[in-house]
Design an enzyme around this catalytic site. Structure first.
Site, mmCIF file in Angstrom:
data_model
loop_
_atom_site.group_PDB
_atom_site.id
_atom_site.type_symbol
_atom_site.label_atom_id
_atom_site.label_comp_id
_atom_site.label_asym_id
_atom_site.label_seq_id
_atom_site.Cartn_x
_atom_site.Cartn_y
_atom_site.Cartn_z
ATOM 1 N N ARG A 174 1.523 -12.278 5.855
ATOM 2 C CA ARG A 174 2.971 -12.342 5.620
ATOM 3 C C ARG A 174 3.782 -11.722 6.758
ATOM 4 N NH1 ARG A 174 3.446 -10.510 -0.589
ATOM 5 N NH2 ARG A 174 5.610 -11.181 -0.339
ATOM 6 N N PRO A 209 0.829 -1.204 0.000
ATOM 7 C CA PRO A 209 0.000 0.000 0.000
ATOM 8 C C PRO A 209 0.867 1.258 0.000
ATOM 9 C CG PRO A 209 -0.107 -1.104 2.141
ATOM 10 C CD PRO A 209 0.668 -2.001 1.221
ATOM 11 N N GLU A 210 0.424 2.263 -0.720
ATOM 12 C CA GLU A 210 1.126 3.541 -0.724
ATOM 13 C C GLU A 210 0.282 4.550 0.066
ATOM 14 O OE1 GLU A 210 2.663 4.762 -4.540
ATOM 15 O OE2 GLU A 210 2.839 2.701 -5.226
ATOM 16 N N HIS A 263 -4.559 -15.406 10.977
ATOM 17 C CA HIS A 263 -3.688 -14.264 10.682
ATOM 18 C C HIS A 263 -4.145 -12.984 11.390
ATOM 19 C CE1 HIS A 263 -1.665 -16.812 7.888
ATOM 20 N NE2 HIS A 263 -2.706 -16.938 7.109
ATOM 21 N N LYS A 306 22.018 16.099 -8.584
ATOM 22 C CA LYS A 306 21.927 14.640 -8.418
ATOM 23 C C LYS A 306 21.937 13.930 -9.767
ATOM 24 C CE LYS A 306 21.394 14.211 -3.886
ATOM 25 N NZ LYS A 306 20.129 14.597 -3.222
#
Ligand SMILES: [Zn+2]
Length: 293
Positions: free
Chosen positions: A123, A2-3, A104, A166
């Site tokens: 996980r 997820p972001e 879970h 950069k």
């Protein structure tokens, strides 16, 4: 993974069940998560009231009446489920959700709001931590993070300064959490597409020699904020096993311009380009080689 928009969607789903509510019961079924739950996890939560639920990058931060902050991280596959005492809310909404597997459900909160909140993570890449509010600035998980992309501190001048001189790609610069926090592969690809900027560009090309932003920096920052706001509005994107806290799916994935669209036509008006996939720093990048310069 997820972001930011997905984590913000989770925050908005959890807030009504948590804010102003007290932890009546705290169950830690499994402690060996991404990092182990603290030994006094249950004691430091039980009986405390959540005064507010915030977010920093991809971390959820629950402010407690004790002066502690409960830091929660979803990791790759973590999700929350909110169940009401009545048991009648959203019947069938989770019927195909594999997080329904109670094995879970590593952490369970019973709140005085009447809601039961289950943190499920097959996980175990997610976890929770308790940090005194006064020490939050020194917290290793948070202290290196750059500004929030939707906050005022993140603007073209700031990003140009971070990219000045950069040699790395612009994409790598945006994924560097020290430059800006909470961005991941999907929304970075989407922002480049909206701004018509190539993700292969060198980071230095959005700043002049003194580090002042050029037009590209302005367009990129605008595109990042816009795509994040649109995705939050849509309830995030649903990929694999990510779910909103009510079990329903965010649907921003239907609005992807380039992400996971290799070989499909570019959506930019008048552009005849075909979306291409390349690998940058080991991650897939999707972009249009014709209109993204
Ligand atoms: Zn194009």
């Amino acid at each position: 993974m997820p972001e930011l928009p997905e984590v913000e969607t989770v925050r908005r789903g959890l807030a009504p069940a948590m804010e102003g509510a007290r932890f009546v019961e705290v169950v830690a079924n499994r402690r060996d998560l991404r990092w182990p739950l603290p030994k006094d996890f249950v004691e430091r939560l039980k009986g405390k009231t959540v005064s507010g639920l915030g977010r920093r990058a991809k971390y959820l931060l629950a402010d407690l009446s004790s002066g502690d902050v409960l830091v929660m991280h979803l990791g790759m596959s973590g999700s929350f489920r909110v169940e009401r005492d009545s048991g009648t809310v959203s019947p069938g909404a989770y019927y195909h959700d594999r997080s329904k597997d109670l094995a879970h459900d590593h952490v369970v909160f019973r709140m005085s709001s009447g809601a039961t909140i289950r943190f499920n993570d097959p996980r175990r890449f997610g976890s929770m931590k308790i940090v005194p509010r006064a020490k939050l600035d020194e917290e290793p998980l948070l202290r290196e993070l750059g500004p929030e992309p939707l906050g005022n501190a993140f603007d073209a001048a700031m990003l140009a300064k971070a990219c000045q001189g950069k040699n790395t790609s612009l994409k790598a610069a945006l994924l560097d959490q020290k430059n800006v926090a909470g961005l991941g592969n999907i929304y970075v690809c989407e922002a480049f597409s909206r701004a018509l900027i190539s993700p292969k560009r060198k980071a230095s090309t959005i700043a002049d020699r003194r580090g002042a932003p050029n037009e590209r920096a302005v367009k990129l920052v605008d595109a990042i904020k816009a795509v994040l706001n649109d995705a939050i509005e849509a309830g995030g994107s649903s990929l694999r096993d990510h779910r909103r806290t009510d079990g329903s799916l965010g649907d921003f994935q239907h609005n992807f311009r380039v992400y996971d669209r290799e070989g499909k036509p570019c959506p930019t008006r008048g552009c005849k380009g075909i979306i291409k996939r390349i690998v940058q720093n080991g991650r897939s990048t999707f972009f249009c080689p014709v209109c993204q310069k």
